[in-house]
Design an enzyme around this catalytic site. Structure first.
Site, PDB file in Angstrom:
ATOM      1  N   ASN A  19       4.822 -34.792 -31.132  1.00 29.90           N
ATOM      2  CA  ASN A  19       5.946 -35.329 -30.550  1.00 29.90           C
ATOM      3  C   ASN A  19       5.530 -35.699 -29.044  1.00 29.90           C
ATOM      4  O   ASN A  19       6.374 -36.701 -28.534  1.00 29.90           O
ATOM      5  CB  ASN A  19       6.919 -34.006 -30.404  1.00 29.90           C
ATOM      6  CG  ASN A  19       7.605 -33.629 -31.643  1.00 29.90           C
ATOM      7  OD1 ASN A  19       8.421 -34.334 -31.955  1.00 29.90           O
ATOM      8  ND2 ASN A  19       7.168 -32.706 -32.486  1.00 29.90           N
ATOM      9  N   ARG A  96       5.887 -20.516 -26.244  1.00 27.49           N
ATOM     10  CA  ARG A  96       6.244 -19.456 -25.378  1.00 27.49           C
ATOM     11  C   ARG A  96       7.714 -19.324 -24.843  1.00 27.49           C
ATOM     12  O   ARG A  96       8.476 -20.526 -24.989  1.00 27.49           O
ATOM     13  CB  ARG A  96       5.509 -19.481 -23.974  1.00 27.49           C
ATOM     14  CG  ARG A  96       3.860 -19.579 -24.248  1.00 27.49           C
ATOM     15  CD  ARG A  96       3.137 -18.367 -24.444  1.00 27.49           C
ATOM     16  NE  ARG A  96       3.466 -17.136 -23.457  1.00 27.49           N
ATOM     17  CZ  ARG A  96       2.980 -16.253 -23.863  1.00 27.49           C
ATOM     18  NH1 ARG A  96       2.530 -15.899 -25.166  1.00 27.49           N
ATOM     19  NH2 ARG A  96       3.242 -15.015 -22.985  1.00 27.49           N
ATOM     20  N   HIS A 114      13.248 -28.200 -32.399  1.00 32.72           N
ATOM     21  CA  HIS A 114      12.801 -27.258 -33.363  1.00 32.72           C
ATOM     22  C   HIS A 114      12.731 -27.815 -34.888  1.00 32.72           C
ATOM     23  O   HIS A 114      13.841 -28.669 -35.150  1.00 32.72           O
ATOM     24  CB  HIS A 114      13.829 -25.960 -33.405  1.00 32.72           C
ATOM     25  CG  HIS A 114      13.602 -25.103 -34.124  1.00 32.72           C
ATOM     26  ND1 HIS A 114      12.616 -23.966 -34.069  1.00 32.72           N
ATOM     27  CD2 HIS A 114      14.219 -24.629 -35.469  1.00 32.72           C
ATOM     28  CE1 HIS A 114      12.767 -23.180 -35.070  1.00 32.72           C
ATOM     29  NE2 HIS A 114      13.583 -23.540 -36.102  1.00 32.72           N
ATOM     30  N   GLY A 148      16.675 -16.916 -25.010  1.00 26.06           N
ATOM     31  CA  GLY A 148      16.475 -16.452 -26.556  1.00 26.06           C
ATOM     32  C   GLY A 148      15.781 -17.444 -27.307  1.00 26.06           C
ATOM     33  O   GLY A 148      15.019 -18.286 -26.804  1.00 26.06           O
ATOM     34  N   ASP A 150      15.163 -20.087 -29.801  1.00 23.11           N
ATOM     35  CA  ASP A 150      15.947 -21.317 -30.388  1.00 23.11           C
ATOM     36  C   ASP A 150      17.299 -21.104 -30.310  1.00 23.11           C
ATOM     37  O   ASP A 150      17.965 -21.498 -31.300  1.00 23.11           O
ATOM     38  CB  ASP A 150      15.412 -21.673 -31.721  1.00 23.11           C
ATOM     39  CG  ASP A 150      13.839 -21.535 -31.816  1.00 23.11           C
ATOM     40  OD1 ASP A 150      13.507 -22.427 -30.899  1.00 23.11           O
ATOM     41  OD2 ASP A 150      13.250 -21.126 -32.770  1.00 23.11           O
ATOM     42  N   GLU A 179      11.609 -35.613 -36.308  1.00 23.68           N
ATOM     43  CA  GLU A 179      11.329 -35.051 -34.732  1.00 23.68           C
ATOM     44  C   GLU A 179      11.143 -36.229 -33.784  1.00 23.68           C
ATOM     45  O   GLU A 179      11.733 -36.256 -32.878  1.00 23.68           O
ATOM     46  CB  GLU A 179      10.427 -34.005 -34.675  1.00 23.68           C
ATOM     47  CG  GLU A 179      11.049 -32.631 -35.442  1.00 23.68           C
ATOM     48  CD  GLU A 179       9.881 -31.490 -35.239  1.00 23.68           C
ATOM     49  OE1 GLU A 179      10.182 -30.497 -34.908  1.00 23.68           O
ATOM     50  OE2 GLU A 179       8.707 -31.659 -35.203  1.00 23.68           O
TER      51      GLU A 179
HETATM   52  C1  GRF Z   1       7.220 -29.205 -33.912  1.00 24.10           C
HETATM   53  O1  GRF Z   1       7.556 -29.148 -35.374  1.00 24.10           O
HETATM   54  C2  GRF Z   1       8.238 -28.773 -33.085  1.00 24.10           C
HETATM   55  O2  GRF Z   1       9.464 -28.907 -33.568  1.00 24.10           O
HETATM   56  C3  GRF Z   1       7.770 -27.331 -32.940  1.00 24.10           C
HETATM   57  O3  GRF Z   1       6.446 -27.433 -32.847  1.00 24.10           O
HETATM   58  C4  GRF Z   1       6.156 -28.286 -33.488  1.00 24.10           C
HETATM   59  C5  GRF Z   1       5.176 -29.095 -32.776  1.00 24.10           C
HETATM   60  O4  GRF Z   1       4.530 -30.233 -33.275  1.00 24.10           O
HETATM   61  N1  GRF Z   1       8.615 -26.688 -31.828  1.00 24.10           N
HETATM   62  P1  GRF Z   1       3.636 -31.206 -32.362  1.00 24.10           P
HETATM   63  O5  GRF Z   1       2.659 -30.355 -31.583  1.00 24.10           O
HETATM   64  O6  GRF Z   1       4.565 -32.071 -31.459  1.00 24.10           O
HETATM   65  O7  GRF Z   1       2.838 -32.095 -33.220  1.00 24.10           O
END
Ligand code: GRF
Length: 202
Positions: A19, A96, A114, A148, A150, A179
């Site tokens: 991401n 975290r 998420h 919380g 998510d 994503e």
């Molecule tokens: C993703 O699926 C995100 O939704 C979750 O952790 C994963 C991270 O993937 N919170 P990357 O490290 O961005 O490949």
């Protein structure tokens, strides 16, 4: 009308960083009007740090184990983010929970992605949870971060079909692709002023 200034982002990571890469790529091509000012990982040696360095972005590791509690760790994060002069904080696979130390330092300006359609399947291994539950549609969610797991206000979601032959790897890969698009699209909206910091005040 003059264009708004680019977003100054701090990205928090713990692992692969795909991401993060989508964000870096969108910045590099000009698709996203932003500057990634710093990438911080709580885990050493993760690919996300390498991705940041390869893009010429300052990359810092702050191992959480070195702190007596979550608050102390979050204070170190805030110090580094302030030093880098970021205006929004992006959690891109950051594993975290956050305390008010950082939530109050960037009120309504911390977002997370998420890999499920919240409020379904919060927490760890969301794609596995979706597969095991047997849902036919899952997806991904970008939301503001609160204390919380998510649970913050939802900003945007994208649906992903679960195919009959899916195994965890194929479903996860499809969610990841969604994503990357969704995260960049939300950041573009923030940069354009179409999404504003979340406020709990009425
Ligand atoms: C993703 O699926 C995100 O939704 C979750 O952790 C994963 C991270 O993937 N919170 P990357 O490290 O961005 O490949």
């Amino acid at each position: 009308m003059t264009a708004p200034p680019p977003l100054d982002l701090g990205v928090l990571v713990s692992g692969t960083g795909s991401n993060l890469q989508a964000i870096l790529d969108a910045v590099a091509t000009g698709a996203l009007s932003a500057r990634v000012k710093i990438v911080i990982s709580n885990r050493p040696g993760v690919p996300a740090l390498e991705r940041a360095r390869a893009a010429g972005v300052p990359a810092l590791c702050i191992p959480h184990q070195g702190f007596p509690n979550r608050e102390a760790f979050d204070r170190a994060l805030v110090a580094a983010l302030r030093e880098a002069e970021v205006s929004w904080v992006v959690l891109a696979g950051f594993m975290r929970l956050l305390t008010p130390e950082i939530l109050d330092a960037y009120p309504g300006r911390i977002i997370n992605i998420h890999p499920a359609l919240l409020p379904s399947f919060p927490g760890l291994e969301a794609a596995r949870q979706a597969l095991e539950y047997g849902v036919k549609i899952t997806g991904c969610t970008v939301h503001f971060v609160d204390r919380g797991v998510d649970s913050g206000k939802i900003i945007a979601q994208r649906a992903v079909a679960v195919e009959p032959r899916d195994v965890l790897a194929t479903l996860s890969a499809r969610i990841h692709r969604a994503e990357h698009e969704l995260f960049v699209s939300v950041l573009r909206d923030i940069a354009a002023g179409q999404i504003t910091p979340f406020s709990t005040e009425a």
